[in-house]
Write a protein that holds these residues in place. Sequence first.
Motif, short mmCIF file in Angstrom:
data_model
loop_
_atom_site.label_atom_id
_atom_site.label_comp_id
_atom_site.label_asym_id
_atom_site.label_seq_id
_atom_site.Cartn_x
_atom_site.Cartn_y
_atom_site.Cartn_z
N ASP A 1 0.87 -1.21 0.01
CA ASP A 1 -0.08 -0.02 -0.03
C ASP A 1 0.82 1.27 -0.06
O ASP A 1 0.33 2.37 -0.66
CB ASP A 1 -0.85 -0.01 1.33
N ALA B 1 1.63 2.20 -3.57
CA ALA B 1 0.36 2.55 -4.07
C ALA B 1 0.32 4.36 -4.02
O ALA B 1 -0.66 4.84 -4.70
CB ALA B 1 -0.78 2.03 -3.54
N PHE C 1 2.93 4.20 -9.43
CA PHE C 1 1.76 3.33 -9.19
C PHE C 1 0.84 3.83 -10.33
O PHE C 1 0.22 3.20 -11.19
CB PHE C 1 1.21 3.38 -7.87
N TYR D 1 -1.89 -6.84 -11.34
CA TYR D 1 -1.31 -5.62 -10.23
C TYR D 1 -1.94 -6.38 -8.76
O TYR D 1 -3.05 -6.65 -8.58
CB TYR D 1 -1.74 -4.44 -10.25
N CYS E 1 -1.72 -5.79 -4.87
CA CYS E 1 -1.25 -4.94 -3.64
C CYS E 1 -1.65 -5.76 -2.53
O CYS E 1 -2.67 -5.88 -2.00
CB CYS E 1 -2.37 -3.59 -4.01
N ASN F 1 -1.92 -4.93 0.87
CA ASN F 1 -2.44 -3.98 1.62
C ASN F 1 -2.15 -4.44 3.06
O ASN F 1 -2.98 -5.07 3.79
CB ASN F 1 -3.64 -3.54 1.52
N GLU G 1 -6.38 -6.22 -4.59
CA GLU G 1 -6.00 -5.71 -3.60
C GLU G 1 -6.29 -6.46 -2.33
O GLU G 1 -7.47 -7.16 -1.88
CB GLU G 1 -6.71 -4.28 -3.09
#
Length: 317
Positions: A144, A147, A152, A168, A170, A172, A233
């Motif tokens: 994150d 990001a 990004f 992609y 992520c 987090n 995510e």
Amino acid sequence: MTTQSQDRVAMLASMLLIRAYEERAIALRAAGSFPGICSSLGQEAAAVGVVGALTSDDKILTNHRSAGHLLARGADAGRMMAESMGRSTGYCKGRSGFLHISAAELGVVLTSTIVGGELSLATGVALAKQMRNEPGLVACFFGDGAACEGIFHESLNLAAVWQLPVLYVCENNQWQAYVHRTETMLGDPITEWARGYGMRSKAVDGNDVEAVRAATLEAVACIRDSGKPYLLELNTYRQRGHLEPDVPPVSPERERWMLTDPIARMEQRMLHAGEIDAAGLAELRQQADAAIDAAIAFASDSPFPDPAELTADVYAD
């Protein structure tokens, strides 16, 4: 044993291997016999769930918390330990250390310690695949914190405009080095940022390995069918500090997240389903520990690089 049960056992075994690897690396660091590392302890479900849904044609670019991604891809723990200890038998002949391992034979293009560095390169790798008409996609892992970097948005914009096959991912984990993500970003979730570029995206419980696997399979199928990028995510939690031996912060948030530990959740799910018992769990843990014991022994017995090779692989012939 059903196919589903076999898959669950395999995923749990992989997560246990990653956990054992990182716990031993942390212990070695505390003893002063290992370099500083950025641990991904607690994020095992993200690594196993995503990487297990990829094929050998797919490329991987990852970040400074890469041990889980490499091991989930099938990397040899001994060669990883050797690389971390600066030994010549490591994946990069002892030159990269813990934080920069690449393994071309596994399709792991690079590990980048530059925050967001892998994002800029993933676009180029995917463009090369597209121009050469090569099969497979590019999976790019980032946190994150990355990001919040300009690269990004540049990477996602180009991938969307050029319709590149990039997944992609992520991870987090709620923390950006020593700062909580709520101190650096407004808005939640990050998936909304991807949608701003016309990109499909999905937020997933990153501590549920089966949910991660299912979401990745869906995303991968979408990318292969359309040739367009997709963002996942994975909401997870970093159980250790930023850089070992940093002490992880104590807080009510951490206590809540520790209750959703990905390995403990999978173990309880399998026990409840009658797919494994306490003896079976103990055996899997023993196998993981034995594999890491062997890895450390291999690395410790390996020689350091010959000083005469100091500039090898640095300059082109």
